[in-house]
Design a protein around this motif. Structure first.
Motif, short mmCIF file in Angstrom:
data_model
loop_
_atom_site.label_atom_id
_atom_site.label_comp_id
_atom_site.label_asym_id
_atom_site.label_seq_id
_atom_site.Cartn_x
_atom_site.Cartn_y
_atom_site.Cartn_z
N ARG A 166 0.81 -1.21 0.00
CA ARG A 166 0.00 0.00 0.00
C ARG A 166 0.85 1.27 0.00
O ARG A 166 0.45 2.28 -0.58
N VAL B 207 4.62 0.43 -5.57
CA VAL B 207 3.20 0.55 -5.90
C VAL B 207 2.98 1.76 -6.80
O VAL B 207 2.24 1.71 -7.78
N LEU B 208 3.65 2.86 -6.47
CA LEU B 208 3.57 4.05 -7.31
C LEU B 208 4.16 3.77 -8.69
O LEU B 208 3.62 4.20 -9.72
N ALA C 268 1.70 1.85 -10.82
CA ALA C 268 0.61 2.70 -11.29
C ALA C 268 1.06 3.57 -12.46
O ALA C 268 0.31 3.80 -13.42
N THR D 90 9.14 5.76 -15.55
CA THR D 90 9.31 5.68 -14.09
C THR D 90 10.74 5.93 -13.62
O THR D 90 11.00 5.90 -12.42
N ILE E 140 -2.01 10.37 -10.34
CA ILE E 140 -1.45 9.11 -9.86
C ILE E 140 -0.79 9.32 -8.50
O ILE E 140 -0.96 8.50 -7.58
N LEU E 141 -0.06 10.43 -8.37
CA LEU E 141 0.61 10.70 -7.10
C LEU E 141 -0.40 10.92 -5.98
O LEU E 141 -0.24 10.41 -4.87
N ASN F 68 -3.47 9.76 -5.72
CA ASN F 68 -4.08 8.48 -5.35
C ASN F 68 -3.15 7.66 -4.47
O ASN F 68 -3.58 7.04 -3.49
N TRP F 69 -1.86 7.65 -4.83
CA TRP F 69 -0.90 6.88 -4.03
C TRP F 69 -0.78 7.45 -2.62
O TRP F 69 -0.75 6.69 -1.65
N GLU G 92 -3.83 6.33 -0.55
CA GLU G 92 -3.81 4.91 -0.18
C GLU G 92 -2.68 4.62 0.81
O GLU G 92 -2.85 3.87 1.77
N ALA G 93 -1.52 5.24 0.58
CA ALA G 93 -0.39 5.04 1.49
C ALA G 93 -0.72 5.60 2.87
O ALA G 93 -0.41 4.98 3.90
#
Length: 374
Positions: free
Chosen positions: A252, A257-258, A261, A269, A285-286, A288-289, A292-293
């Motif tokens: 998570r 994980v990032l 994504a 990346t 994307i950042l 959302n990470w 969740e993190a």
């Protein structure tokens, strides 16, 4: 006893900054005469230097004593899943020079060759007197690297070379220096302990987010690593997966994980493994990470505090400062929504060392072994 007292003085000055001899005598419980003799000896040996006299009080002016940056030098090597960093630091923890390499995955012989060849180049920039004061090389790396082949997208045999590879012996033979080893996340926690803020708690939980999330535990100003060196393996704590099940925190709150994504969105990346100031991550994307993190970290914090009753938690990582701060904010917000009945809510704050925590933690290993007390 002499060595212990000298380490005690050096530890106090590192933690609290410049102090006069009378203050040191009060802090240590040693006699003024003992402290005076010891401080003079440490100054003559190059570990301390005098500050400017403080005037304005009755009697002789007070002269604060401080650590001397040229007192000793230390090497730090961080071996990660995507990159290796090498630094040469002075007695204050200031980075004198550095080098790094990136790779798809670490290979034992190539990593040792990079470390030995590069450290000789970095130490060669010091004059002979300073070079003789290098006290050792610390190494921070994940334990059991061969277990992570699948997570790196590799066939198991590609990491198998690490299983029986004695990297400490290879480095010692190549550099003729004492070598000190520690798990990378524990080393990052150790950097916070040695080089972090003076106002931190004496007991705290520490998270470091790198390719995988990990961390450490400090109890009574000591890094607690446990019988097998795995205490504080915070990345293995089960947390909700958002779909009614459980996963480990590493699934998570890790940078892998990032990375996944970003790849799923066909985004490059490579910038993730460069210094964080160079990050190029799509904002959506950042965001959302981070969300969740942060939720995963909040659950891991509650699980840990239920056992250890810690009042303070620090979050750091291979992250830009603003991302780390957003992560702390999200973690606090998630904690505010959780049922904390029966436990005291800890303070969650950013770490103070930043992306270099692992490699500086590595450099702190010979420093702590030679010059500090627990």
């Amino acid at each position: 006893m002499r060595a212990h007292n000298e380490r005690l003085v050096l530890t106090i000055l590192r933690r609290h900054g410049p102090m006069a001899k009378a203050e040191i005598a009060r802090a240590t419980g040693l006699s003024a005469q003992t402290v005076s003799v010891m401080m003079r000896r440490l100054e003559e040996e190059g570990f301390l230097r005098r500050g400017e006299p403080l005037r304005g009080k009755v009697g002789q002016p007070s002269v604060p004593m401080r650590l001397a940056g040229s007192g000793a030098y230390f090497g730090g090597l961080k071996i990660g899943r995507r990159s290796a960093d090498l630094v040469l630091t002075d007695f204050l923890g200031k980075v004198m020079s550095r080098a790094r390499i990136t790779y798809d995955f670490p290979r034992p012989e190539a990593t040792v060759r990079f470390a030995c060849d590069t450290f000789k180049q970095l130490s060669g920039q010091l004059d002979p007197v300073k070079r003789a004061r290098i006290a050792g090389l610390g190494v921070a790396m994940p334990f059991r690297l061969w277990d992570w082949a699948t997570s790196l997208g590799l066939a198991p045999e590609e990491m198998e070379g690490w299983r029986d590879y004695d990297i400490a012996t290879e480095l010692e033979n190549g550099l003729d220096l004492p070598i000190f080893m520690q798990n990378d996340a524990s080393a990052a926690c150790g950097a916070e302990l040695v080089f972090g803020a003076e106002d931190r708690a004496s007991d705290f939980l520490y998270f470091y987010l790198g390719y995988f999330a990990g961390g450490g535990v400090v109890l009574n100003n000591q890094l607690f690593t446990g019988r097998n060196g795995n205490a504080g393996a915070l990345g293995s704590i089960p947390v909700p997966d958002g779909q009614g099940g459980l996963v480990q925190l590493i699934d998570r709150a890790s940078l892998c994980v990032l990375e996944r994504a970003m790849r799923a969105a066909d985004h490059e990346t490579a910038s993730l493994w460069e210094p964080p100031a160079a990050w190029d991550v799509p904002p959506g994307i950042l965001s959302n990470w981070v969300q969740e993190a942060g939720r995963g970290l909040a659950h891991a914090i509650v699980s840990s505090v239920c056992v250890l009753d810690l009042s303070e938690v620090m979050i750091d990582g291979w992250l830009p400062t603003h991302v780390r701060d957003d992560l702390v904010t999200m973690t606090n917000a998630a904690l505010d929504k959780m049922d904390l009945s029966g436990i005291q809510r800890p303070t969650v704050r950013p770490g103070h060392v930043g992306p270099d925590a692992r490699v500086l933690g590595a450099a702190s290993l010979p420093l702590s072994h030679r010059f500090l007390i627990e």
